[in-house]
Structures are given as C-alpha cells and as structure tokens.
Motif scaffolding. Structure first.
Motif, short mmCIF file in Angstrom:
data_model
loop_
_atom_site.label_atom_id
_atom_site.label_comp_id
_atom_site.label_asym_id
_atom_site.label_seq_id
_atom_site.Cartn_x
_atom_site.Cartn_y
_atom_site.Cartn_z
N ASP A 243 -35.19 -6.56 33.07
CA ASP A 243 -34.58 -5.48 33.75
C ASP A 243 -34.40 -4.31 32.66
O ASP A 243 -34.76 -3.08 32.80
CB ASP A 243 -33.41 -5.47 34.39
CG ASP A 243 -33.48 -6.50 35.86
OD1 ASP A 243 -34.72 -6.50 36.21
OD2 ASP A 243 -32.66 -6.89 36.14
N THR A 246 -37.50 -2.41 31.78
CA THR A 246 -37.88 -1.34 32.53
C THR A 246 -37.40 -0.17 31.91
O THR A 246 -37.68 0.97 32.68
CB THR A 246 -37.37 -1.70 34.08
OG1 THR A 246 -36.10 -1.68 34.31
CG2 THR A 246 -37.95 -3.08 34.69
N ARG A 250 -40.90 2.28 33.14
CA ARG A 250 -40.56 1.87 34.46
C ARG A 250 -41.74 1.45 35.10
O ARG A 250 -41.60 0.93 36.38
CB ARG A 250 -40.03 3.12 35.15
CG ARG A 250 -38.73 3.55 34.48
CD ARG A 250 -37.93 4.68 35.45
NE ARG A 250 -36.74 5.00 34.79
CZ ARG A 250 -35.43 4.30 34.72
NH1 ARG A 250 -35.59 3.38 35.36
NH2 ARG A 250 -34.47 4.74 34.30
N SER A 252 -44.30 -1.07 36.34
CA SER A 252 -44.23 -2.57 36.66
C SER A 252 -45.30 -3.14 35.71
O SER A 252 -45.02 -4.43 35.06
CB SER A 252 -44.07 -3.06 37.86
OG SER A 252 -45.47 -2.57 38.45
N VAL A 255 -44.37 -3.09 31.94
CA VAL A 255 -43.20 -4.12 31.58
C VAL A 255 -43.63 -5.48 31.72
O VAL A 255 -43.35 -6.43 30.92
CB VAL A 255 -42.10 -4.07 32.79
CG1 VAL A 255 -40.85 -5.03 32.61
CG2 VAL A 255 -41.32 -2.61 32.76
#
Length: 267
Positions: A243, A246, A250, A252, A255
């Motif tokens: 988390d 992120t 941000r 996905s 990450v």
C-alpha cells in the motif's frame, strides 16, 4: 533550522494552490500568465528576483502538452507493462549494484527501514539506475503544465516547489533537467516531494538527486518511510508496504512491477 524551513515550506505548498492568472489551452496567453506568476511569486514565499531569473528563458512547450495527452503505458495489463519496461539485464544490473553499494544500502536500511531491493527496483524502473533521467527543462515543463487548464492547480504547486529548490540552492535552473512532467533525478521525484523528502545524505550541503547516489537512494527510502513503510515486513500484494508503494505511483501496473522487480533482485 533548515529542517524547520523545509517543514514550513512543505506545509505552505499544500495551501499555495491558486494559479497566477487565467489558464489557457494554447500558447496565446502563456506570456501574460508567466508575467502574472512572477508578479505574484511573493505570495508563495518566493523571491521575485530569483523567480524572474529562473524563468527568464522559459517558453510554452507544445511537446509537453502532447506527452501529457498521450499517456498510454498505464493502460496496459501488468504482463504487457512488465515486458515493456523490465528485462533480465535490468534485474542482473540491480543485483550487481546491490553488491557495489552494499555498505550504503545497509546503512540506509538501518536508518529508514527500507530494504535495498525495493529501492533498487524503483531506481531501475524509473531511470534504469540513473541512465535516463530526462533532458527536458523542468521549469519550462512545469510552467507549461501550470498554465495549461487540465491540471493547473497541481502543476502550479509543482512549479512553486521547483523554484523553492532553486531558491534554497540545491539546484540551479540549468541543472534542473528531467522528464516531461517535471520529475527530477535518478528516481524521478516530483518537485514537491523533493522539497519535503529529499535528504543530504552525503553531507555536502545540498540535496542532489541527480549526481549524488547516496542522496538519491536515501531520499527514496525516506519518502517510503515517511509514507508508513513497515520495517522488516514484506512488500507483496496485500501487505501494508504494498500500500505504501501506491503512494509512490498510483498506477496498479507500476506498483506491481516494483514489487515483482524487488523480489527478483533480492533473490
């Protein structure tokens, strides 16, 4: 004292939102917008003389606008994104750098709690370990995006932060080259993140995220630590540290790529 100034500036940036004058969707009003920004620079805690000198050669850059409107990579699947951005040579280079800078990485982990493979994954993914940091004038990119109506408030904040970096003496306008959206240095800090999280780890009196590897790596670790990195824990999906990643980016797919790269580099 310097730390207190940086903290104050970090808090100030959060409230320094309004653009200097009306935004625009083409070059027509840029010069008037820039003149207005310079005139209003004291409201952001900036010295007008420093701002005027730093922005003297800045022009509206249509290339930056084209790139802003054409961000397709983050629409790929993870498999597509990973295949496009990562290869075995990058992993091997990360593993080699892990050994080359072992003492530095160990010291950074002791201080910030962030393990070397995670920092290496970010370093590799952002700029191939400093090989491609970008060559676009940061102040010109940020001024163009601050004037552009799509995200004017956001990039006005980033332009103010970049000028604070100049005003503090960490970088000169000429040195401030980076990616098209104004990211700076070997791990591509936004200017506001540079102001708030960059550290002078090599103790040479300036925070240099372009040339100083100790500053680059420690600043990246500090960013993650300040966003809640949990010492001694993993970074895979479903973890608190995932988390935290992120907060770095941000998207996905980005990450997930950092997480997988870090695991492969760490073996």
């Amino acid at each position: 004292m310097r730390l207190l100034i940086i903290v104050f500036i970090g808090q100030f940036l959060l409230s320094a939102a309004p653009a200097a004058a009306a935004c625009g969707n083409g070059p027509g009003g840029f010069d008037a917008w820039l003149d207005s920004f310079v005139a209003q620079s004291p409201r952001y805690g900036l010295d007008p003389g420093t701002v005027q000198a730093a922005l003297r050669n800045v022009r509206y850059d249509p290339k930056v606008i084209r790139l802003d409107r054409n961000q397709k990579s983050f629409k790929l699947s993870f498999e597509q994104f990973y295949a496009k951005r990562v290869n075995d040579a990058m992993i091997r280079k990360g593993q080699k750098l892990l050994g080359t800078h072992a003492r530095l990485f160990n010291a950074i982990e002791r201080k910030y709690g962030v393990p070397a493979p995670v920092i290496l994954a970010i370093w590799g993914l952002e700029t191939n370990y400093g090989a491609f940091i970008g060559n676009m004038p940061v102040l010109q990119s940020l001024a163009t995006l601050a004037y552009d109506c799509r995200r004017s408030d956001f990039f006005t904040n980033e332009l103010v932060a970049a000028l604070i970096i100049v005003q503090q003496g960490d970088m000169s306008p000429a040195d401030m080259k980076g990616a098209w959206a104004g990211e700076i240095g070997q791990t591509q800090f936004l200017a506001s993140s540079y102001v708030k999280y960059a550290v002078d780890y090599d103790l040479d009196g300036r925070r240099d995220l372009i040339r100083s590897i100790p500053d680059v790596l420690a600043s990246t670790a500090n960013y993650l630590a300040q966003h809640g990195w949990r010492r001694g824990q993993g970074w895979g999906p479903g973890t608190a540290n995932y988390d935290v990643l992120t907060q770095w980016n941000r998207a996905s797919v980005y990450v997930q790529t950092i997480s997988v790269m870090a695991s492969r580099i760490g073996g």
